[in-house]
Design an enzyme around this catalytic site. Sequence first.
Site, short mmCIF file in Angstrom:
data_model
loop_
_atom_site.label_atom_id
_atom_site.label_comp_id
_atom_site.label_asym_id
_atom_site.label_seq_id
_atom_site.Cartn_x
_atom_site.Cartn_y
_atom_site.Cartn_z
N TYR A 128 0.85 -1.20 0.00
CA TYR A 128 0.00 0.00 0.00
C TYR A 128 0.88 1.24 0.00
O TYR A 128 1.86 1.31 0.75
CB TYR A 128 -0.92 0.03 1.22
CG TYR A 128 -2.31 -0.44 0.88
CD1 TYR A 128 -3.06 0.21 -0.10
CD2 TYR A 128 -2.88 -1.55 1.51
CE1 TYR A 128 -4.33 -0.22 -0.44
CE2 TYR A 128 -4.15 -1.98 1.18
CZ TYR A 128 -4.87 -1.32 0.19
OH TYR A 128 -6.12 -1.74 -0.14
N GLU A 150 -0.58 4.80 -0.46
CA GLU A 150 -1.41 5.99 -0.67
C GLU A 150 -0.56 7.25 -0.59
O GLU A 150 0.27 7.38 0.31
CB GLU A 150 -2.52 6.09 0.38
CG GLU A 150 -3.76 5.33 0.03
CD GLU A 150 -3.87 4.06 0.83
OE1 GLU A 150 -2.82 3.52 1.21
OE2 GLU A 150 -5.02 3.62 1.05
N ASP A 175 -7.08 12.29 -25.63
CA ASP A 175 -7.05 10.91 -25.13
C ASP A 175 -6.30 10.11 -26.17
O ASP A 175 -6.81 9.84 -27.26
CB ASP A 175 -8.49 10.41 -24.96
CG ASP A 175 -8.55 8.99 -24.40
OD1 ASP A 175 -7.56 8.26 -24.52
OD2 ASP A 175 -9.62 8.62 -23.86
N THR A 217 -4.03 5.08 -21.78
CA THR A 217 -3.81 3.78 -21.13
C THR A 217 -2.39 3.35 -21.46
O THR A 217 -1.75 3.88 -22.37
CB THR A 217 -4.78 2.70 -21.66
OG1 THR A 217 -4.70 2.67 -23.07
CG2 THR A 217 -6.20 2.97 -21.23
N LYS A 266 -2.63 -0.71 -24.38
CA LYS A 266 -3.05 -0.97 -25.77
C LYS A 266 -1.79 -1.12 -26.62
O LYS A 266 -0.96 -1.95 -26.32
CB LYS A 266 -3.98 0.14 -26.25
CG LYS A 266 -5.30 0.20 -25.46
CD LYS A 266 -6.27 1.16 -26.08
CE LYS A 266 -7.64 1.13 -25.41
NZ LYS A 266 -7.68 1.90 -24.16
N ARG A 289 -1.99 -3.12 -17.76
CA ARG A 289 -3.35 -2.55 -17.78
C ARG A 289 -3.36 -1.44 -16.74
O ARG A 289 -3.50 -1.68 -15.54
CB ARG A 289 -4.39 -3.60 -17.44
CG ARG A 289 -4.55 -4.64 -18.51
CD ARG A 289 -5.87 -5.34 -18.44
NE ARG A 289 -6.88 -4.65 -19.21
CZ ARG A 289 -7.08 -4.84 -20.51
NH1 ARG A 289 -6.34 -5.68 -21.20
NH2 ARG A 289 -8.02 -4.18 -21.15
N1 DSN Z 1 -12.25 -0.80 -25.08
C1 DSN Z 1 -11.33 0.05 -25.80
C2 DSN Z 1 -11.41 -0.14 -27.26
O1 DSN Z 1 -11.56 -1.27 -27.68
O2 DSN Z 1 -11.27 0.80 -28.03
C3 DSN Z 1 -11.45 1.47 -25.42
O3 DSN Z 1 -11.17 1.63 -24.08
#
Ligand code: DSN
Length: 434
Positions: free
Chosen positions: A56, A58, A202, A228, A231, A237
Site C-alpha cells: 500500500y 497511498e 485521449d 492507457t 493498448k 493494464r
Molecule cells: N475498449 C477500448 C477499445 O476497444 O477501443 C477502449 O477503451
Amino acid sequence: MTVERYPHLKATDPEIYDLIQKQSKFEASTLKMIASESYAIENVLEACGSTLTNKYAEGYPAARYYEGNEYIDEIENLAISRGKELFGCEHMNVQPYSGSPANSAVYRALLKYGDKIMGVPVSDGGHLTHGWKVSFSGQDFQQIPYRPNQETGRLDMDEVREIAKRERPKLIWAGMSAYPFKLDYAAFADIAQEVGAYLVADIAHINALIIAGVHPDPVPYCDVVTSTAHKMLRGPRAGFLMSKIEDRYHEQYHPESKWNLAQLLDRAVFPGLQGGPHMHAVAAMACVFKYAQTPEYKEYGAQIVKNAQALCAELEALGRPIAGGGTETHLLLLDFRKEEFTGKDAAKALAKCGIIANFNMVPGDTRSPFKTSGVRLGTSALTSVGMKEKDMKKVAEWIDRVCTHINDIDSVAPQIRAEIAEFCSGFSFPGTNA
Ligand code: DSN
C-alpha cells in the site's frame, strides 16, 4: 530455451493454470486484430507478477500515508521521469488504474456537475468516457456531440469550431477509439482557445504512433493528455495523465483554488477517486516507458501504420471496401453497408476462423449498434510480434475468404483456423511458450 511458467499455479491450482495456458495458446495461434489490444512485453509481465502487488502506498513519492515506501518511491519516480522524457510533458501522474479512471480524474479536477463537454459519441467512434449517455460522463455532464463526416469518415474542423462557438463547452475531448485518421491538435487548440475550453487529448489508441513520430503530438497543444498503458504501448493494464504545470484557463474556472492544473489532477486521482496505487502496474509502466525510448520501438510504431495501410490496400484490391477509403493509423473499418450480412455476423465468422476483431459502426451506418455494418481491425498486436506488409497480404486473403463463405462458414472454418495457427507458429509471442 523453454521456461517453465507459473510452476506454483501448475502444482496447486491446476484449474486456473490450465485456463491461463489455454488463453495464452489461443492468443499465440490466432490473429489478434482488436485495435485496442497488443502483446505486453516480457518485462511488463514480470513486473506485473512481482511482489509489488503487496504494498500500500497511498499518496505520492515522499508524501505517503504508510511507512515502508522508500523503494516504492524510487519506482514511481522512475516511472514519472521516464514517462516525462518519453512524451516531453511537464507533469505526469502514473497512478490511474486504467483509462476510464484517468478520464474520470480529468472531470473531477476541472469540471462541475452538469458542465458541457464536447466529445464524439460511441456510435461514431468516440469513447464511453467522453460523454456517452450510459457512462457516468454522459450522466454527470452534458455531452455536446461532434462527429466525423458521414460521407468522408473524416472530422471537419470547421464544423467542430461552429459547434464549439455555439455551445461554449468547458472541455473538448480530442481522441477516439475507432477513427482511422490523424487528429489536428493545432486546430483543436485554436478552437479551445477561442471558446475558453480545456483541451484534453485521449491518446490511448495511438500513443506508440506519437512516440514513433508518425502521428501528430498533442502534448504541446493540450492542457491535459490521458492514456492507457496496455493498448499498442505494450505496457500493463493501467492509465496515466500528462499536463502542463499551469494552465491558461485555470483562474477562469477555479479562482477559489490555490492549486495549479497539475496539482488539481493529482488531487483528483488521489485522494479524490482512488486509494493506493497499483505499484506492480506502476513498475511495469516504468519498464514500458524505458523500452519505448529504443529505436526498435520507434520502428514498431511506424510499422503499425505501414501494416494497416498494406492491409487496407490488399482488402480493397480484393473488393472489400474500407470506411473512409483508408487509414493513417493502426486501425481500419471494414465497411459492409452494401452486404446482406452485418458487422456482427462478420466478426463472429472471423473469430471462428481465428481472426479476433470486433463489430463496429461505420460512418453512415443504418444498422443498430448491436449489429452494425462494420468490423474494426487493428494491426498493433500483429506488428508487435514482427509481422510486416507481406504478412498483411495473407491476412487480407483470409479475411476475404471468411467474408466470401460467410453463409457456410463451418465448411471452411477448420481449414482457415489451421492455416492461421500454422502461420502464427512462425512468430514468437511474449508470455507464452506455445
Ligand atoms: N475498449 C477500448 C477499445 O476497444 O477501443 C477502449 O477503451
